[in-house]
Design a protein around this motif. Structure first.
Motif, mmCIF file in Angstrom:
data_model
loop_
_atom_site.group_PDB
_atom_site.id
_atom_site.type_symbol
_atom_site.label_atom_id
_atom_site.label_comp_id
_atom_site.label_asym_id
_atom_site.label_seq_id
_atom_site.Cartn_x
_atom_site.Cartn_y
_atom_site.Cartn_z
ATOM 1 N N ARG A 1 0.833 -1.206 0.000
ATOM 2 C CA ARG A 1 0.000 0.000 0.000
ATOM 3 C C ARG A 1 0.866 1.254 0.000
ATOM 4 N NH1 ARG A 1 -2.265 2.682 4.335
ATOM 5 N NH2 ARG A 1 -1.696 0.956 5.736
ATOM 6 N N VAL A 2 1.913 1.269 0.819
ATOM 7 C CA VAL A 2 2.819 2.412 0.841
ATOM 8 C C VAL A 2 3.523 2.560 -0.503
ATOM 9 C CG1 VAL A 2 4.901 3.362 1.903
ATOM 10 C CG2 VAL A 2 3.141 2.309 3.337
ATOM 11 N N SER A 3 3.918 1.415 -1.090
ATOM 12 C CA SER A 3 4.597 1.461 -2.388
ATOM 13 C C SER A 3 3.692 2.029 -3.468
ATOM 14 C CB SER A 3 5.064 0.052 -2.766
ATOM 15 O OG SER A 3 5.660 0.049 -4.045
ATOM 16 N N ARG A 4 2.409 1.640 -3.455
ATOM 17 C CA ARG A 4 1.477 2.186 -4.444
ATOM 18 C C ARG A 4 1.319 3.693 -4.276
ATOM 19 N NH1 ARG A 4 -1.410 -2.706 -3.376
ATOM 20 N NH2 ARG A 4 -2.688 -1.614 -1.821
ATOM 21 N N ARG A 5 1.265 4.148 -3.038
ATOM 22 C CA ARG A 5 1.137 5.585 -2.808
ATOM 23 C C ARG A 5 2.377 6.331 -3.284
ATOM 24 N NH1 ARG A 5 -1.580 6.053 3.271
ATOM 25 N NH2 ARG A 5 -3.611 5.119 2.722
ATOM 26 N N VAL A 6 3.546 5.759 -3.034
ATOM 27 C CA VAL A 6 4.784 6.413 -3.468
ATOM 28 C C VAL A 6 4.838 6.483 -4.990
ATOM 29 C CG1 VAL A 6 7.292 6.185 -3.523
ATOM 30 C CG2 VAL A 6 6.061 5.820 -1.380
ATOM 31 N N ARG A 7 4.480 5.373 -5.665
ATOM 32 C CA ARG A 7 4.500 5.378 -7.132
ATOM 33 C C ARG A 7 3.474 6.351 -7.701
ATOM 34 N NH1 ARG A 7 5.121 -0.330 -6.504
ATOM 35 N NH2 ARG A 7 2.879 -0.609 -6.868
ATOM 36 N N ALA A 8 2.308 6.429 -7.052
ATOM 37 C CA ALA A 8 1.301 7.380 -7.519
ATOM 38 C C ALA A 8 1.788 8.812 -7.367
ATOM 39 C CB ALA A 8 -0.005 7.175 -6.738
ATOM 40 N N PHE A 9 2.444 9.112 -6.243
ATOM 41 C CA PHE A 9 3.008 10.453 -6.061
ATOM 42 C C PHE A 9 4.107 10.723 -7.073
ATOM 43 C CE2 PHE A 9 6.160 13.304 -4.187
ATOM 44 C CZ PHE A 9 5.368 14.389 -3.861
ATOM 45 N N ASP A 10 4.904 9.703 -7.380
ATOM 46 C CA ASP A 10 5.985 9.861 -8.352
ATOM 47 C C ASP A 10 5.429 10.165 -9.741
ATOM 48 O OD1 ASP A 10 8.479 9.891 -9.493
ATOM 49 O OD2 ASP A 10 8.557 7.733 -9.765
ATOM 50 N N ARG A 11 4.300 9.482 -10.103
ATOM 51 C CA ARG A 11 3.714 9.757 -11.421
ATOM 52 C C ARG A 11 3.143 11.172 -11.503
ATOM 53 N NH1 ARG A 11 2.018 4.293 -10.841
ATOM 54 N NH2 ARG A 11 0.042 4.984 -9.920
ATOM 55 N N ARG A 12 2.612 11.655 -10.383
ATOM 56 C CA ARG A 12 2.028 12.997 -10.400
ATOM 57 C C ARG A 12 3.099 14.082 -10.390
ATOM 58 N NH1 ARG A 12 -1.267 10.650 -6.375
ATOM 59 N NH2 ARG A 12 -0.150 11.860 -4.803
ATOM 60 N N ARG A 13 4.149 13.899 -9.602
ATOM 61 C CA ARG A 13 5.174 14.941 -9.460
ATOM 62 C C ARG A 13 6.565 14.301 -9.552
ATOM 63 N NH1 ARG A 13 1.076 16.098 -5.844
ATOM 64 N NH2 ARG A 13 0.132 18.187 -6.056
ATOM 65 N N PRO A 14 6.982 13.897 -10.742
ATOM 66 C CA PRO A 14 8.290 13.225 -10.868
ATOM 67 C C PRO A 14 9.462 14.130 -10.491
ATOM 68 C CG PRO A 14 7.377 13.763 -13.025
ATOM 69 C CD PRO A 14 6.305 14.037 -12.037
ATOM 70 N N LEU A 15 9.373 15.421 -10.780
ATOM 71 C CA LEU A 15 10.485 16.312 -10.472
ATOM 72 C C LEU A 15 10.702 16.429 -8.969
ATOM 73 C CD1 LEU A 15 12.647 18.246 -11.464
ATOM 74 C CD2 LEU A 15 10.930 20.075 -11.475
ATOM 75 N N VAL A 16 9.604 16.497 -8.208
ATOM 76 C CA VAL A 16 9.734 16.599 -6.743
ATOM 77 C C VAL A 16 10.441 15.368 -6.196
ATOM 78 C CG1 VAL A 16 8.434 16.728 -4.586
ATOM 79 C CG2 VAL A 16 7.698 18.059 -6.574
ATOM 80 N N TRP A 17 10.069 14.202 -6.691
ATOM 81 C CA TRP A 17 10.694 12.969 -6.223
ATOM 82 C C TRP A 17 12.173 12.923 -6.611
ATOM 83 C CZ3 TRP A 17 9.533 9.628 -2.696
ATOM 84 C CH2 TRP A 17 10.093 8.356 -2.699
ATOM 85 N N ASP A 18 12.493 13.344 -7.837
ATOM 86 C CA ASP A 18 13.898 13.343 -8.279
ATOM 87 C C ASP A 18 14.729 14.315 -7.458
ATOM 88 O OD1 ASP A 18 13.392 11.441 -10.184
ATOM 89 O OD2 ASP A 18 13.136 12.858 -11.828
ATOM 90 N N LEU A 19 14.169 15.474 -7.150
ATOM 91 C CA LEU A 19 14.915 16.447 -6.349
ATOM 92 C C LEU A 19 15.201 15.917 -4.947
ATOM 93 C CD1 LEU A 19 13.156 19.778 -7.370
ATOM 94 C CD2 LEU A 19 15.507 19.100 -7.893
ATOM 95 N N HIS A 20 14.231 15.252 -4.356
ATOM 96 C CA HIS A 20 14.443 14.725 -3.005
ATOM 97 C C HIS A 20 15.509 13.630 -2.994
ATOM 98 C CE1 HIS A 20 10.782 16.905 -1.890
ATOM 99 N NE2 HIS A 20 11.086 16.664 -0.629
ATOM 100 N N LEU A 21 15.404 12.675 -3.943
ATOM 101 C CA LEU A 21 16.394 11.596 -3.948
ATOM 102 C C LEU A 21 17.783 12.116 -4.311
ATOM 103 C CD1 LEU A 21 14.535 8.547 -5.534
ATOM 104 C CD2 LEU A 21 15.139 8.946 -3.160
ATOM 105 N N THR A 22 17.849 13.021 -5.268
ATOM 106 C CA THR A 22 19.158 13.581 -5.623
ATOM 107 C C THR A 22 19.750 14.346 -4.449
ATOM 108 O OG1 THR A 22 18.454 13.753 -7.933
ATOM 109 C CG2 THR A 22 20.370 15.058 -7.258
ATOM 110 N N GLY A 23 18.898 15.105 -3.745
ATOM 111 C CA GLY A 23 19.396 15.824 -2.573
ATOM 112 C C GLY A 23 19.926 14.876 -1.509
ATOM 113 N N LEU A 24 19.272 13.709 -1.357
ATOM 114 C CA LEU A 24 19.749 12.726 -0.384
ATOM 115 C C LEU A 24 21.135 12.225 -0.753
ATOM 116 C CD1 LEU A 24 19.198 10.889 2.063
ATOM 117 C CD2 LEU A 24 18.146 9.265 0.483
#
Length: 420
Positions: free
Chosen positions: A22-45
């Protein structure tokens, strides 16, 4: 002591696997909606991890601890920032990190940020054609070769360094291919499910259209025939009213009887469309479809309407209900057309022949002045007869009788029943 109340099912602790999914589905859904936000967070990490290593921990594994700190910071950023494009342009990102990886190997800093190249290799295996992996492997192994060539035994043996790097690249590639295969398989299953759902909807629409056509055909047979009989009785009663009131009264009684029969058949037909009631019982009390045993009742009604009918039956056989209904409806429609279009003084003749193997031949003729082609029609009678006939692979011919004979002829032939 109060008894322990059972925990409702919807409040029971869900399994760990379901929670993770369930958490994975939510993360993937958020990634599809806002891919740049997810990329910025992981790159910043990853950038933060590289800078933490550059703050001093890099010296624990460095071949040259005296590398300037400014160069270390620059190399850390050059090896981590390109991860922002790891999904959109993994090849370009890997090429951008190559100069920094070569300088890192030559200077002896041996920054751990160089391992981020394996993440780019993973994305190449995940998103691009596999032929791009060959040069990607060379790009990742090149800095290792520089380190071994420059620092020799202090960096470890050649086999150990290059073999370890090849193993790391292989693991990253294998993970990428595995994830890619699973993703492609899931997409194929989803596409198949969508196509099956579309096909199911199409079949449902076709079934609904066929059911509507069947109901329209049945309503035409029921209403058209009975109204024709009622019209004939009404015309006869009008002529008999002045001369024979008793005959007029008989005609009115026949009209009432025919009307009740028509309403009963129509009500049964419409009742089958109702859904089951709240108790799960069928709302309609279903009655059997008419068969050849009801033919006498049909002919009595036609004769009361003023059309003399003769019947000839050859042979004897027991037909399935579907075939009986087809023969019955064809006779009903043919006599209905005669009542409508044949004119006064017409007669009808029914010739029914049972053949071997369940085959049936039926001929209905009249001596009227014309047929369906001579008067306006709703276009359902003959097509309905042909549709019923085609269900059993039969043939239906309808048209004027050959001269010098007058009237209309309908001929039906149902072939032998196919073996099961």
């Amino acid at each position: 002591m109060d008894p322990v109340k059972p925990v409702p099912e919807d409040r029971a602790a869900e399994p760990l696997t379901e929670y993770v999914q369930r958490v994975s589905r939510r993360v993937r859904a958020f990634d599809r909606r806002r891919p740049l936000v997810w990329d910025l967070h992981l790159t910043g990490l990853w950038v933060l991890a590289a800078l933490i290593d550059a703050s001093g921990g890099w010296r624990n594994v460095a071949h040259d601890p005296d590398v300037p700190i400014g160069l270390v910071l620059a190399l850390s950023l050059a090896l981590s920032v390109p991860l922002l494009w790891r999904r959109s342009h993994p090849q370009v990102a890997l090429l951008v990190t190559l100069p920094a990886a070569l300088v890192n190997a030559w200077s002896g800093a041996a920054l751990q940020a160089a391992l981020l190249q394996l993440l780019l290799v993973h994305h190449i295996a995940l998103r691009l054609p596999l032929r791009n992996l060959w040069w990607a492997v060379l790009v990742v192994i090149a800095p290792t070769c520089v380190t071994v060539a420059r620092y020799g035994d202090s960096a470890g043996s050649w086999n150990q360094q290059v073999g370890s790097q090849i193993l790391s690249v292989g693991v990253a590639t294998l993970i990428g291919i595995t994830v890619r295969t699973r993703r492609d398989y899931t997409e194929a299953l989803e596409d198949r499910a969508r196509r099956l759902e579309t096909e199911r909807d199409q079949q449902g629409r076709l079934a609904a259209a066929a059911e509507r056509a069947r109901i329209a055909r049945e309503m035409h047979d029921i209403i058209g025939h009975n109204l024709s009989v009622i019209t004939g009785l009404a015309d006869g009663g009008r002529y008999a009213a002045a001369r024979s009131p008793e005959r007029a009264a008989q005609a009115l009684d026949a009209i009432a009887t025919t009307s009740r029969q028509a309403l009963g058949e129509l009500r049964r037909l419409l009742d089958v469309l109702r859904e089951e009631d709240q108790h799960g019982t069928q709302a309609a009390e279903l009655a059997p479809q008419p068969s050849l045993t009801d033919l006498d009742q049909l002919l009595d009604g036609v004769r009361r309407a003023g059309l003399p009918v003769r019947t000839t039956v050859q042979g004897r056989a027991t037909l399935p209900e579907g075939r009986q209904l087809t023969v019955y409806r064809v006779i009903q429609e043919a006599l209905t057309n005669t009542l409508k279009h044949a004119g006064p003084g017409a007669t009808a003749h029914i010739d029914l022949s049972y053949e071997t193997g369940g085959a049936v031949a039926l001929t209905v003729t009249d001596t009227g002045r014309g047929g369906p082609a001579t008067a306006p029609s709703d276009g359902r009678g003959l097509p309905g007869m042909r549709e019923r006939t085609s269900l059993y692979g039969g043939t239906l011919e309808a048209g004027p009788r050959p001269r010098p004979e007058r009237g209309w002829r309908v001929h039906l032939h149902l072939p032998e029943e196919s073996p099961q």
